[in-house]
Design a protein around this motif. Structure first.
Motif, PDB file in Angstrom:
ATOM      1  N   LEU A  11       0.936  -1.018  -0.013  1.00 43.96           N
ATOM      2  CA  LEU A  11      -0.142  -0.043  -0.028  1.00 43.96           C
ATOM      3  C   LEU A  11       0.769   1.337  -0.107  1.00 43.96           C
ATOM      4  CD1 LEU A  11      -1.571  -2.223   1.524  1.00 43.96           C
ATOM      5  CD2 LEU A  11      -3.047  -0.427   2.211  1.00 43.96           C
ATOM      6  N   CYS A  13       1.439   5.126   0.600  1.00 43.10           N
ATOM      7  CA  CYS A  13       0.750   6.134   1.514  1.00 43.10           C
ATOM      8  C   CYS A  13       1.682   7.094   2.142  1.00 43.10           C
ATOM      9  CB  CYS A  13       0.568   5.025   2.978  1.00 43.10           C
ATOM     10  SG  CYS A  13       1.970   4.354   3.780  1.00 43.10           S
ATOM     11  N   HIS A  59       1.079  11.272  -2.053  1.00 42.61           N
ATOM     12  CA  HIS A  59      -0.157  10.324  -2.125  1.00 42.61           C
ATOM     13  C   HIS A  59      -1.444  10.936  -2.015  1.00 42.61           C
ATOM     14  CE1 HIS A  59      -2.563   6.536  -1.444  1.00 42.61           C
ATOM     15  NE2 HIS A  59      -2.957   7.323  -0.352  1.00 42.61           N
ATOM     16  N   PRO A  61      -5.366   9.513  -1.980  1.00 39.72           N
ATOM     17  CA  PRO A  61      -6.169   8.485  -1.729  1.00 39.72           C
ATOM     18  C   PRO A  61      -7.333   8.326  -2.816  1.00 39.72           C
ATOM     19  CG  PRO A  61      -6.593   9.988  -0.073  1.00 39.72           C
ATOM     20  CD  PRO A  61      -5.601  10.659  -0.848  1.00 39.72           C
ATOM     21  N   GLN A  71     -11.417   2.696  -7.209  1.00 38.26           N
ATOM     22  CA  GLN A  71     -10.841   2.796  -5.697  1.00 38.26           C
ATOM     23  C   GLN A  71      -9.674   1.820  -5.918  1.00 38.26           C
ATOM     24  OE1 GLN A  71     -13.278   0.040  -3.126  1.00 38.26           O
ATOM     25  NE2 GLN A  71     -13.726  -1.182  -4.883  1.00 38.26           N
ATOM     26  N   GLN A  72      -9.111   1.681  -6.917  1.00 30.88           N
ATOM     27  CA  GLN A  72      -7.908   0.869  -7.024  1.00 30.88           C
ATOM     28  C   GLN A  72      -7.848  -0.371  -6.835  1.00 30.88           C
ATOM     29  OE1 GLN A  72      -4.802   3.863  -5.430  1.00 30.88           O
ATOM     30  NE2 GLN A  72      -5.696   5.606  -6.857  1.00 30.88           N
ATOM     31  N   HIS A  74      -8.930  -2.780  -2.977  1.00 30.77           N
ATOM     32  CA  HIS A  74      -9.621  -2.746  -1.333  1.00 30.77           C
ATOM     33  C   HIS A  74      -9.365  -3.984  -0.697  1.00 30.77           C
ATOM     34  CE1 HIS A  74     -13.216  -4.669  -2.870  1.00 30.77           C
ATOM     35  NE2 HIS A  74     -13.503  -4.791  -1.709  1.00 30.77           N
ATOM     36  N   HIS A 115      -6.995   4.699   1.897  1.00 39.14           N
ATOM     37  CA  HIS A 115      -7.546   3.241   1.225  1.00 39.14           C
ATOM     38  C   HIS A 115      -8.760   2.624   1.790  1.00 39.14           C
ATOM     39  CE1 HIS A 115      -3.019   3.754   1.445  1.00 39.14           C
ATOM     40  NE2 HIS A 115      -3.251   3.585   0.200  1.00 39.14           N
TER      41      HIS A 115
END
Length: 122
Positions: A11, A13, A59, A61, A71-72, A74, A115
Motif C-alpha cells: 500500500l 501511503c 499520495h 487516496p 478505488q484502485q 480494497h 485506502h
C-alpha cells in the motif's frame, strides 16, 4: 506451472510506520521496519498474506465511490462481530465510507491514509 508465487500486498501511503501500526492493531501481526529506512515497512500477519507499506510523497487516496474513477483496490477483512470491529477500527482512525445499510454482511471504511477496506461478517 505458475510463473511466480504471491509475495506481498503493498500500500502506498504518506507514513508507512503509522499505517502499518493501524493494520497491526486491526489484524494483529508484527511490524518489521529497518530503522535506517522509513520508506518501507512490513507487517507479517498471522493468518493471511503479508502487507507492506511504501512511502509515496504526494499520495492521493482514491475517492469512494467514484463513478468516474476507480478505488484502485480494497482489502476484505473477515470479522466475527461487525459492530465490535466497526467500533475498533473507528477508534484506530478509520472513517466510514458506506455503513448505512446495517442489514448487509459488509461495511466499507477508509484507513487513515484513505485506502478503502471492508469489514465482512464471517
Amino acid at each position: 506451472m505458475a510463473l511466480a508465487t504471491f509475495g506481498v500486498v503493498v500500500l502506498d501511503c504518506p507514513d508507512p510506520r503509522a499505517l502499518a501500526g493501524f493494520y497491526a492493531a486491526v489484524l494483529g501481526g508484527t511490524v518489521e521496519a529497518d530503522p535506517e529506512d522509513s520508506a518501507w515497512v512490513d507487517l507479517k500477519v498471522p493468518a493471511g498474506p503479508a502487507l507492506a507499506f511504501q512511502r509515496a510523497p504526494g499520495h492521493q487516496p482514491p475517492t469512494w465511490p467514484a463513478p468516474d474513477g476507480s478505488q484502485q483496490f480494497h482489502l476484505d477483512l473477515t470479522v466475527a462481530d461487525l459492530d465490535a470491529a466497526e467500533k475498533g477500527v473507528l477508534e484506530l482512525g478509520a472513517r466510514p465510507l458506506d455503513t448505512q445499510d446495517r442489514a448487509r454482511t459488509f461495511r466499507v471504511y477508509a484507513d487513515p491514509a484513505g485506502h478503502p477496506f471492508c469489514l465482512c461478517a464471517c
